[in-house]
Design an enzyme around this catalytic site. Sequence first.
Site, PDB file in Angstrom:
ATOM      1  N   ASP A  53       0.781  -1.250   0.000  1.00  0.00           N
ATOM      2  CA  ASP A  53       0.000   0.000   0.000  1.00  0.00           C
ATOM      3  C   ASP A  53       0.807   1.292   0.000  1.00  0.00           C
ATOM      4  O   ASP A  53       0.349   2.308   0.544  1.00  0.00           O
ATOM      5  CB  ASP A  53      -0.950   0.022   1.206  1.00  0.00           C
ATOM      6  CG  ASP A  53      -2.070  -0.985   1.093  1.00  0.00           C
ATOM      7  OD1 ASP A  53      -2.190  -1.634   0.030  1.00  0.00           O
ATOM      8  OD2 ASP A  53      -2.819  -1.148   2.069  1.00  0.00           O
ATOM      9  N   LYS A 163      -5.267  -6.095  -4.055  1.00  0.00           N
ATOM     10  CA  LYS A 163      -5.981  -6.680  -2.918  1.00  0.00           C
ATOM     11  C   LYS A 163      -7.250  -5.882  -2.652  1.00  0.00           C
ATOM     12  O   LYS A 163      -7.397  -4.739  -3.107  1.00  0.00           O
ATOM     13  CB  LYS A 163      -5.103  -6.736  -1.666  1.00  0.00           C
ATOM     14  CG  LYS A 163      -4.733  -5.403  -1.051  1.00  0.00           C
ATOM     15  CD  LYS A 163      -3.820  -5.648   0.164  1.00  0.00           C
ATOM     16  CE  LYS A 163      -3.425  -4.345   0.839  1.00  0.00           C
ATOM     17  NZ  LYS A 163      -4.548  -3.678   1.494  1.00  0.00           N
ATOM     18  N   CYS A 196      -3.014  -3.070   7.271  1.00  0.00           N
ATOM     19  CA  CYS A 196      -2.856  -3.968   6.128  1.00  0.00           C
ATOM     20  C   CYS A 196      -1.562  -4.785   6.180  1.00  0.00           C
ATOM     21  O   CYS A 196      -1.555  -5.958   5.798  1.00  0.00           O
ATOM     22  CB  CYS A 196      -2.938  -3.186   4.827  1.00  0.00           C
ATOM     23  SG  CYS A 196      -4.593  -2.534   4.497  1.00  0.00           S
TER      24      CYS A 196
END
Length: 255
Positions: A53, A163, A196
């Site tokens: 991310d 994702k 995450c």
Amino acid sequence: MRTLGANERNSWQVSDRLVDLRRPTRTSRPVRVDTEPQTLVVDLARTALIVVDMQNDFCSPHGWLASIGVDVEPARRPIEPLRALIPALRSLDVPIVWLNWGNRPDRANLPPNVLHVYSPDGHAPGIGERPRPGGSPTLQAGSWSAAVVDELTVEPTDIRVDKYRMSGFFDTALDGVLRNLDVTTLLFAGVNVDQCVFATLTDAACLGYDCILLKDCCATTSPAYCEDATHYNVRQCFGFVADSKALAHGIESDR
């Protein structure tokens, strides 16, 4: 004979009369790394780096988080350590996997509990919506919002995995990709380390991967105690915590 396989690590040699099932033999590349709670010997020949991310919506001053008033400077801290580490790993044929939110435009696979995280009152611009007039849809696959920040270079040889949850293993190709690469050890980097990154790491540990959290290559916009708790839980239950400089030192020492 022709090579048959998405990558040379897991491939056959085939012809019209013969199929050779022997996989290529990979030379072990052991490096010693000081980690918490113990020193490790890591085989880089079976290791991959998972970068989670490091996207415009989380790390850019023009992205979604910044648009709702979050200070994104903490989320930018991994950029420089990653800029130093990634080329060194690439030079040793360690796969670089960019694991990012990249949602469908119709959000057809996202249940309400996922959408709620990004729009808790149902009115704030959430996943797939535009936080600013004329802006990019939040975390939508192919958009500027979901792209890796400009300061980090994604090479054609790297691997991208989209994702759709906090964990990168749920409803994605990540596990299949890693097993096809014959990888057993995962280095974790990115944001947010307590969300995450941690969710993906815990799932990786449950799937049997060896997990190493690179703490200087991770960050969070959450309070500091969230990061502290994540480091504690990783080294207590799910793997090891290291600094990328310790890994780089191990690489240089073992050349």
